[in-house]
Motif scaffolding. Sequence first.
Motif, PDB file in Angstrom:
ATOM      1  N   GLN A  51      35.867  46.096  45.589  1.00 47.75           N
ATOM      2  CA  GLN A  51      36.481  47.315  45.058  1.00 47.75           C
ATOM      3  C   GLN A  51      37.415  47.016  43.870  1.00 47.75           C
ATOM      4  O   GLN A  51      38.570  47.433  43.843  1.00 47.75           O
ATOM      5  CB  GLN A  51      37.231  48.050  46.171  1.00 47.75           C
ATOM      6  CG  GLN A  51      36.294  48.509  47.284  1.00 47.75           C
ATOM      7  CD  GLN A  51      37.017  49.152  48.453  1.00 47.75           C
ATOM      8  OE1 GLN A  51      38.192  48.910  48.674  1.00 47.75           O
ATOM      9  NE2 GLN A  51      36.313  49.989  49.194  1.00 47.75           N
ATOM     10  N   GLY A  52      36.871  46.265  42.911  1.00 48.53           N
ATOM     11  CA  GLY A  52      37.617  45.994  41.694  1.00 48.53           C
ATOM     12  C   GLY A  52      38.627  44.869  41.792  1.00 48.53           C
ATOM     13  O   GLY A  52      39.415  44.659  40.857  1.00 48.53           O
ATOM     14  N   TYR A  53      38.621  44.125  42.896  1.00 53.25           N
ATOM     15  CA  TYR A  53      39.567  43.025  43.073  1.00 53.25           C
ATOM     16  C   TYR A  53      38.795  41.729  43.274  1.00 53.25           C
ATOM     17  O   TYR A  53      37.765  41.691  43.953  1.00 53.25           O
ATOM     18  CB  TYR A  53      40.482  43.281  44.269  1.00 53.25           C
ATOM     19  CG  TYR A  53      41.690  42.381  44.307  1.00 53.25           C
ATOM     20  CD1 TYR A  53      42.761  42.581  43.436  1.00 53.25           C
ATOM     21  CD2 TYR A  53      41.773  41.331  45.207  1.00 53.25           C
ATOM     22  CE1 TYR A  53      43.874  41.753  43.460  1.00 53.25           C
ATOM     23  CE2 TYR A  53      42.885  40.499  45.251  1.00 53.25           C
ATOM     24  CZ  TYR A  53      43.928  40.716  44.374  1.00 53.25           C
ATOM     25  OH  TYR A  53      45.023  39.886  44.394  1.00 53.25           O
ATOM     26  N   LEU A  54      39.281  40.652  42.680  1.00 49.47           N
ATOM     27  CA  LEU A  54      38.631  39.348  42.729  1.00 49.47           C
ATOM     28  C   LEU A  54      39.539  38.326  43.389  1.00 49.47           C
ATOM     29  O   LEU A  54      40.730  38.242  43.077  1.00 49.47           O
ATOM     30  CB  LEU A  54      38.309  38.887  41.293  1.00 49.47           C
ATOM     31  CG  LEU A  54      38.115  37.390  41.042  1.00 49.47           C
ATOM     32  CD1 LEU A  54      36.872  36.872  41.767  1.00 49.47           C
ATOM     33  CD2 LEU A  54      38.011  37.111  39.545  1.00 49.47           C
ATOM     34  N   ILE A 384      53.992  47.040  46.265  1.00 50.63           N
ATOM     35  CA  ILE A 384      52.884  46.099  46.382  1.00 50.63           C
ATOM     36  C   ILE A 384      51.830  46.448  45.332  1.00 50.63           C
ATOM     37  O   ILE A 384      51.347  47.583  45.283  1.00 50.63           O
ATOM     38  CB  ILE A 384      52.239  46.138  47.782  1.00 50.63           C
ATOM     39  CG1 ILE A 384      53.283  45.903  48.882  1.00 50.63           C
ATOM     40  CG2 ILE A 384      51.098  45.127  47.872  1.00 50.63           C
ATOM     41  CD1 ILE A 384      53.778  44.504  48.984  1.00 50.63           C
ATOM     42  N   CYS A 385      51.457  45.480  44.516  1.00 51.77           N
ATOM     43  CA  CYS A 385      50.450  45.705  43.476  1.00 51.77           C
ATOM     44  C   CYS A 385      49.254  44.788  43.733  1.00 51.77           C
ATOM     45  O   CYS A 385      49.372  43.574  43.611  1.00 51.77           O
ATOM     46  CB  CYS A 385      51.024  45.434  42.097  1.00 51.77           C
ATOM     47  SG  CYS A 385      52.286  46.626  41.616  1.00 51.77           S
ATOM     48  N   ARG A 386      48.132  45.410  44.077  1.00 52.96           N
ATOM     49  CA  ARG A 386      46.915  44.639  44.318  1.00 52.96           C
ATOM     50  C   ARG A 386      45.878  44.804  43.216  1.00 52.96           C
ATOM     51  O   ARG A 386      44.932  44.036  43.134  1.00 52.96           O
ATOM     52  CB  ARG A 386      46.300  45.043  45.667  1.00 52.96           C
ATOM     53  CG  ARG A 386      47.124  44.582  46.869  1.00 52.96           C
ATOM     54  CD  ARG A 386      46.382  44.761  48.178  1.00 52.96           C
ATOM     55  NE  ARG A 386      47.063  44.117  49.275  1.00 52.96           N
ATOM     56  CZ  ARG A 386      48.019  44.674  50.001  1.00 52.96           C
ATOM     57  NH1 ARG A 386      48.406  45.914  49.732  1.00 52.96           N
ATOM     58  NH2 ARG A 386      48.596  44.017  50.986  1.00 52.96           N
ATOM     59  N   SER A 390      47.392  50.245  40.996  1.00 50.81           N
ATOM     60  CA  SER A 390      48.638  50.238  41.767  1.00 50.81           C
ATOM     61  C   SER A 390      49.867  49.885  40.936  1.00 50.81           C
ATOM     62  O   SER A 390      50.991  50.163  41.349  1.00 50.81           O
ATOM     63  CB  SER A 390      48.520  49.284  42.963  1.00 50.81           C
ATOM     64  OG  SER A 390      48.290  47.966  42.529  1.00 50.81           O
ATOM     65  N   ILE A 391      49.680  49.297  39.746  1.00 45.43           N
ATOM     66  CA  ILE A 391      50.867  48.942  38.957  1.00 45.43           C
ATOM     67  C   ILE A 391      51.563  50.188  38.416  1.00 45.43           C
ATOM     68  O   ILE A 391      52.731  50.135  38.046  1.00 45.43           O
ATOM     69  CB  ILE A 391      50.531  47.977  37.796  1.00 45.43           C
ATOM     70  CG1 ILE A 391      49.649  48.646  36.747  1.00 45.43           C
ATOM     71  CG2 ILE A 391      49.908  46.703  38.316  1.00 45.43           C
ATOM     72  CD1 ILE A 391      49.390  47.756  35.544  1.00 45.43           C
ATOM     73  N   THR A 402      53.074  40.905  44.450  1.00 44.71           N
ATOM     74  CA  THR A 402      51.646  40.834  44.150  1.00 44.71           C
ATOM     75  C   THR A 402      51.108  39.456  44.477  1.00 44.71           C
ATOM     76  O   THR A 402      51.879  38.527  44.741  1.00 44.71           O
ATOM     77  CB  THR A 402      51.404  41.173  42.659  1.00 44.71           C
ATOM     78  OG1 THR A 402      50.011  41.227  42.399  1.00 44.71           O
ATOM     79  CG2 THR A 402      52.063  40.142  41.754  1.00 44.71           C
ATOM     80  N   SER A 403      49.793  39.326  44.476  1.00 43.75           N
ATOM     81  CA  SER A 403      49.192  38.014  44.705  1.00 43.75           C
ATOM     82  C   SER A 403      49.541  37.084  43.552  1.00 43.75           C
ATOM     83  O   SER A 403      50.111  36.016  43.741  1.00 43.75           O
ATOM     84  CB  SER A 403      47.672  38.134  44.844  1.00 43.75           C
ATOM     85  OG  SER A 403      47.082  36.860  44.972  1.00 43.75           O
TER      86      SER A 403
END
Length: 470
Positions: A51-54, A384-386, A390-391, A402-403
């Motif tokens: 979903q757009g996250y790596l 929390i920014c994933r 979310s930013i 964030t990660s």
Amino acid sequence: MKLLDVLRNEKFYVQGASGVPIFGSSTGDSAFLMKLYLGYGFEYLPQDYRQGYLEIYYPRKDLDAIWNRVDEGLKNDPLYLEGIKRIYDQNMRPGLDLYVEMDGTDVRNLSDQDLLGLFKRCLEAQVQTVGVGHILEPVGLGLEDKFKAHLQELVPDRQAFNQAYAVLTEPSKPSFIHEEQKDLASLLSLKGQELDRALDKHIAKYFYIQNGYSGPRPLTKEQCLERLEGFKQEAAPKATGKLPSLTLDQELKSMIKLIDYMTAWQDERKRNILVGISYLGRITEEVARRTGMDHQELIYLTNREVIGFDSLQDIQKVEPELSQRRAGFFFAPSQEDVLMMVGEECVRCHEVGRAHKGDGAQNGLDAIYGTVANTGTAVGRVAICRDLDSINKVQSGDILVTSMTRPEYMAAIKKAAAIVTDEGGITCHAAIVARELGIPCIIGTKIATQVLKDGMQVAVRANHGTVIKL
């Protein structure tokens, strides 16, 4: 060995960012160039797109083995890494020439075959934007451990150690993000047509600044003008701090010099990646237009697939699977082969892989700990920014959790009272920008995005490397 067994049995260092395969897989694949040019490197590099996250899974055994080879190389030749940097620069030249060529090319006028050829050349250039520079991940982690252990012997007090660590690892050169900020701020006194022309030049110079592995995000005049308004209210950045009275031995001085060199290289590497994404994005948009495909599905192609295509029609043939990849896609390239999984297989790999992130395992903790990237204290609400969406929820005074941060997070970072990350090391983006902006920052907590929740009140005591729930 099956991929699931590899994920269960191996230990991984996981890095995360917003991303899709067409922009992320090229960079990941570059890790295998190290063996070609250096004789050692990574065996495989699993990538989890969801979903757009790596998330990229670096095998710990490879990270350790590469660092040991480099550490040994540095003992024999203090300029060992500079030799590898020369290989990197040489391999980057064809890509830089390609971008100049593309500046004078209207991709809409190309034949289908020429467009596909340019697509492949852009992907090959994107691989080289990291290339042998993938050595920075294992060296950064290994050198950080070695530097900390040596400094700890010299400065056993925790708070004094954190202060010394932050000051000694501060980069000597400004990042490209800092340079862009400074250049934009220099336009504050301009008005009317003079400002308009200056903004055109600024955007032409820094067109890539908001890009990420999710694709290009063009810089606009409206954004620049909004930021200029913000500059008028901003206080000057705070200094990192003063160095405690120390006598540094030669080994420590050499490590500090090496950290500084790597930080500058990593910043250059990041800029090259983002520039390449702009040019690659131009191609993907034109390919989507010609084939009639949804661009949001087309970008779930991998670089290895495109390199193997003989025509644009070959791209259309994989369209049904691309729609499935948006929900979840596990991509596991190795030197010789690649595994690609969607559906139930992908879900199983994803669930096994999450164990390496420690999801939910430490929710009862009242405090978490990490490495001090910049000292200071802050109290605020957790955001929390994933991913990129979310930013936008980050408000002034929030604690950005964030990660890992990336250049496209800068709008949120400038609002934040402090930064806390799961990952990142001595040369990471969060560490660099936190020092330049004077923001308290703790990196490498491993579990911040799992333990902390949106809206929580926390105290970031960066002098101690601690985040405390209030």
